[in-house]
Write a protein that holds these residues in place. Structure first.
Motif, PDB file in Angstrom:
ATOM      1  N   GLU A  61       0.843  -1.206   0.000  1.00 58.57           N
ATOM      2  CA  GLU A  61       0.000   0.000   0.000  1.00 58.57           C
ATOM      3  C   GLU A  61       0.876   1.254   0.000  1.00 58.57           C
TER       4      GLU A  61
ATOM      5  N   THR B 297      -1.836  -3.652  -8.350  1.00 60.30           N
ATOM      6  CA  THR B 297      -3.229  -3.521  -7.908  1.00 60.30           C
ATOM      7  C   THR B 297      -3.848  -4.880  -7.580  1.00 60.30           C
TER       8      THR B 297
ATOM      9  N   ALA C 118       2.006   1.338  -8.884  1.00 62.48           N
ATOM     10  CA  ALA C 118       0.678   1.010  -8.368  1.00 62.48           C
ATOM     11  C   ALA C 118      -0.117   0.191  -9.374  1.00 62.48           C
TER      12      ALA C 118
ATOM     13  N   LYS D 290       2.133   1.795  -3.339  1.00 62.70           N
ATOM     14  CA  LYS D 290       1.099   2.322  -4.232  1.00 62.70           C
ATOM     15  C   LYS D 290       0.968   3.837  -4.102  1.00 62.70           C
TER      16      LYS D 290
END
Lengths: 186, 461
Positions: free
Chosen positions: B405, B419, B415, B408
């Motif tokens: 995360e 995903t 990112a 990202k």
């Protein structure tokens, strides 16, 4: 410039005559720069490698075998420097692989018409894979023989022929779009 | 049966090659397309030569020339170096320090003579071998003796030194370098007179310079071997290309070339590197003993040593000697923490720990350091990605998700690649069954997340 003059310059340069070395570089150094300009990714890289090549040539002059082609010797050093620098660059740019996957620059036919021939040729050559580009540059740019190219690139003569054949096909295709009157071969 | 393409490839050979190949003539007789192709080749070659063999930009060429001129020595190459070598009946070898730096001989001689002079002076302070100085008209002597030099050093500057009597011992024997070093240290500690101290400083600088030169000569050897190894890799990759095209004979030929080149390079390379590192150490230590002028020498030696440590590490890595590679990388990181190659070296260390030594915790710590110290660079993104991977591999899904995360939010380009992976981990934590995404292929093909495929690439410069 005849071969005899050049042979004498080589002898003098090996004996320590800096002027003779300068004369040799004046005669052949531009070939090194031209090769590197077309094979490197930037002008700055090409100039860096060209000056490194000429400096190494000075330092290793004693290893040059008289009677062989001085330009070919310089281009051998240039080729190895380029291979060396490419590997170093790949190492430092392993996180920026995006560059590698970028398509080769498109050839703009207006470049030729606007007399920016150098950029146009550079863009055209950039479409060739590196090994084919090297062979094409050494063959058409410097008029080296197949044996000399094979020696410089440490490749088999058959491989050189194959690379040259492929390079020719690509160059012909690209140039045909620029020069409508160029010869077409099936 | 040869195809048109086979024939056209053969036509790329030299005129002699083409003339010697009967298959070409036979094929062209029966194939109008190839006949047309062959007839157009000469003029097409001229077109290509005219286009590609164009002149270079003169400004660019002048820039190169001035940069080369700045690097070349101001003086010409010594014109008599090869003659001096031949008089000494030493065959000129291209890689010997003597051949490439003939003035090193002079530096070594200076060191030897000055040291002996100093030692003689030291002895003279003790009393037993005081040279007999005569105040008569000096006779011409071809070479000053050690005692003469010592006396000269004691004299005030700009005062001509008196000559010693002819019956003084001459032609001192040179001492081994190790003895010279010991004597140098002893000699320095006992110096009193300022003029002698000046001489010692000069002597020490000369010794440091000579050691530095020696080390650089060895480095040159190492570099040559390094280039050779790179060439080998090139041949190897050529061979792989050829195999892919199905020509086993050609591939074997290339591999034979590789074997021939590979016969002796690696061992010599390692020896040269080890010697260079040791000598640079010695030069740097010696430089540290000196006042004022010395740091420049020590600094130059240190810079080169950093490159050598990296080269050494890469060499071990290439030979799959991971512990030794780690040792060299660690030595580099500890000794040169501000070097511009530190981040890349850390990344390689983490890679070795993770992929080769199976030390996920150790690797994660190094990746964390890279992520912390490299801002939002792509190297930091890579480090975060691998950190996440190690968490995931050790079963710590929560931390893995948190790390991905973070990646990202930090790197928009990355990112997109992760995903599905993040979604999968999220579902896994929530206990929702979900098929594992094909993230491996996706990430591997991603330009940004290009993995470290070849760990032997150099970061020397």
């Amino acid at each position: 410039m005849d071969d005899e003059h050049e042979r004498q310059w080589v002898q003098s340069a090996k004996g320590g005559d800096r002027g003779a070395f300068d004369a040799l570089i004046e005669l052949h150094g531009r070939s090194v720069l031209r090769y590197l300009q077309h094979i490197c990714s930037s002008q700055a890289d090409a100039e860096d490698l060209a000056q490194e090549t000429l400096y190494q040539a000075y330092r290793r002059l004693s290893t040059f075998q008289e009677g062989t082609n001085f330009r070919s010797w310089l281009l051998t050093i240039a080729y190895h420097n380029w291979v060396h620098s490419k590997r170093k660059r790949q190492s430092t740019e392993q996180t920026t692989g995006a560059l590698d996957s970028m398509p080769a620059p498109a050839v703009d036919s207006s470049l030729v018409q606007s007399s920016e021939t150098y950029e146009a040729i550079h863009a055209c050559l950039a479409r060739l894979p590196e090994e084919q580009r090297t062979v094409a540059l050494l063959r058409f740019g410097d008029g080296l023989s197949h044996a000399e190219i094979a020696k410089i690139t440490q490749a088999d003569p058959a491989t050189v022929r194959w690379r040259l054949f492929r390079a020719r096909q690509t160059l012909r295709r690209v140039l045909a779009s620029w020069l409508p009157g160029s010869k077409q071969v099936k | 049966m040869m195809t048109c393409n086979d024939i056209r490839t053969l036509l790329e050979g030299s005129a002699d090659d083409v003339a010697r190949e009967p298959a070409i003539a036979a094929h062209i007789q029966n194939c109008p397309d190839c006949a047309a192709y062959a007839s157009l080749l000469p003029s097409e070659n001229e077109d290509f030569e005219a286009l590609i063999g164009n002149a270079v930009d003169e400004e660019s060429w002048q820039r190169v020339c001035s940069r080369v001129a700045a690097r070349l020595p101001r003086e010409s190459i010594r014109k008599d170096s090869h003659k001096r070598l031949s008089r000494r009946k030493i065959p000129p070898a291209p890689n010997t320090p003597w051949n490439r730096t003939p003035w090193l001989v002079g530096a070594a001689a200076l060191v030897g003579v000055a040291l002996l002079g100093g030692m003689a002076y030291q002895n003279s302070l003790k009393g037993p071998v005081t040279p007999t100085v005569v105040n008569t008209t000096p006779k011409s002597t071809p070479t000053p003796s050690a005692a003469e030099l010592a006396d000269a050093a004691r004299q005030p500057k700009n005062t001509p030194a008196p000559k010693v009597a002819e019956n003084q011992p001459r032609k001192p024997q040179p001492l081994p370098r190790a003895v010279l070093n010991t004597k140098l240290t002893q000699f320095q500690s006992k110096m009193r007179a300022q003029n002698i101290l000046d001489d010692v400083e000069q002597l020490s600088i000369a010794l440091a310079e000579s050691k530095e030169l020696e080390a650089k000569s060895t480095t040159d050897d190492a570099e040559l071997h390094f280039e050779r190894l790179l060439m080998l890799e090139n041949v190897d990759s050529d061979a792989a290309d050829v195999e892919l095209r199905g020509s086993k004979d050609e591939a074997q030929e290339l591999r034979d070339i590789q074997d021939a080149l590979n016969a002796d390079a690696p061992a010599e390379f390692k020896t040269a590197l080890a010697r260079a590192i040791a000598t640079f150490d010695e030069a740097a230590n010696l430089g540290a003993m000196l006042p004022d002028e010395a740091p420049a020498h020590a600094s130059a030696a240190a810079t080169d040593k950093a490159s050598l440590l990296i080269a050494n590490a890469e060499n071990h890595l290439r030979d799959a000697q991971y512990a030794d590679a780690m040792k060299s990388y660690r030595a580099f990181l500890d000794t040169f923490p501000k070097d511009r190659r530190v981040a890349q070296a850390r990344y390689t260390v983490a890679f070795i720990l993770e992929k080769k030594l199976g030390d996920a915790d150790g690797a994660r710590a190094v990746y964390q350091t890279i992520a912390d110290t490299n801002g939002q660079s792509q190297l930091a993104s890579h480090a975060l990605y691998h950190m996440g991977e190690t968490y995931e591999r050790t079963g710590d899904t929560t931390k893995a998700l948190a790390t991905f995360e973070k990646l990202k939010t930090q790197d928009a380009h990355a990112a997109a690649s992760i995903t599905d992976k993040v979604a999968f981990l999220d579902k896994k934590i929530k206990g929702v069954q979900a098929p594992r995404p094909g993230w491996g292929a996706q990430v591997q093909s991603s330009a940004l997340m290009k993995p470290v495929k070849k760990t032997t690439r150099s970061i020397m410069h």
